[in-house]
Design a protein around this motif. Sequence first.
Motif, short mmCIF file in Angstrom:
data_model
loop_
_atom_site.label_atom_id
_atom_site.label_comp_id
_atom_site.label_asym_id
_atom_site.label_seq_id
_atom_site.Cartn_x
_atom_site.Cartn_y
_atom_site.Cartn_z
N PRO A 157 -0.10 -0.11 9.86
CA PRO A 157 -0.75 0.44 8.66
C PRO A 157 0.05 0.15 7.38
CG PRO A 157 0.26 2.20 9.95
CD PRO A 157 0.42 0.94 10.75
N ALA A 158 -0.66 0.17 6.27
CA ALA A 158 -0.05 -0.02 4.95
C ALA A 158 0.83 1.18 4.61
CB ALA A 158 -1.13 -0.19 3.90
N LEU A 159 1.76 0.98 3.73
CA LEU A 159 2.61 2.07 3.25
C LEU A 159 1.75 3.06 2.47
CD1 LEU A 159 5.56 3.07 3.05
CD2 LEU A 159 5.72 1.80 0.90
N ASN A 160 1.80 4.32 2.86
CA ASN A 160 0.98 5.35 2.24
C ASN A 160 1.69 6.05 1.09
OD1 ASN A 160 0.43 8.57 2.42
ND2 ASN A 160 -1.47 7.41 2.60
N HIS A 161 2.96 6.40 1.30
CA HIS A 161 3.67 7.10 0.23
C HIS A 161 5.18 6.91 0.35
CE1 HIS A 161 3.79 10.19 3.43
NE2 HIS A 161 4.91 10.59 2.86
N LEU B 167 -0.35 8.96 -8.04
CA LEU B 167 -1.15 7.98 -7.33
C LEU B 167 -1.04 6.68 -8.13
CD1 LEU B 167 -3.17 7.24 -5.10
CD2 LEU B 167 -5.00 8.00 -6.64
N GLY C 45 -3.52 2.69 -4.13
CA GLY C 45 -3.68 3.92 -3.38
C GLY C 45 -2.40 4.49 -2.80
N THR C 46 -1.26 3.95 -3.20
CA THR C 46 0.03 4.47 -2.72
C THR C 46 0.43 5.69 -3.53
OG1 THR C 46 0.72 2.24 -2.09
CG2 THR C 46 2.45 3.88 -2.31
N LEU C 47 0.97 6.67 -2.85
CA LEU C 47 1.51 7.86 -3.52
C LEU C 47 3.02 7.69 -3.69
CD1 LEU C 47 -0.38 10.57 -1.46
CD2 LEU C 47 -0.88 9.86 -3.81
#
Length: 132
Positions: free
Chosen positions: A4-8, A48, A52-54
């Motif tokens: 998965p992509a980096l979320n935060h 944000l 879409g990364t936090l």
Amino acid sequence: MTFPALNHVAVTVRDVDVSGPWYRRLFGADPIADEHDDAAGYRHQVWLIAGGTLFGIHQHDSPAPDEKFSEHRVGLDHVGFGCASRAELQEWVTRLDELGIEHGGVVDADYGCGLSFRDPDGIALEFFALPG
């Protein structure tokens, strides 16, 4: 299975009241969250950002050691923000100069080019563009 992509990303800062305004200026936006969680023992602000990364900053209720960040200790080395091109990095040079944020200028390498700078606690940040 696709990774998965980096979320935060969340970094610990010494004082949200110092770092918060600095990141507001850098991101050009107010945080989408500014909370103090007494049960968990920290205050955080979260932005944000593109893609879409936090990105969050945390100040824990127990005081941080009175020392600057060092990428030479185990843990975080730096946080890199992706740019589309070297030209975009040059735009960030101008923007960081306008904000009075010291930086190392654009540095070219075979694997891409980067523009490094630090937040008020010395946390290493970078704008980075792949070659091409």
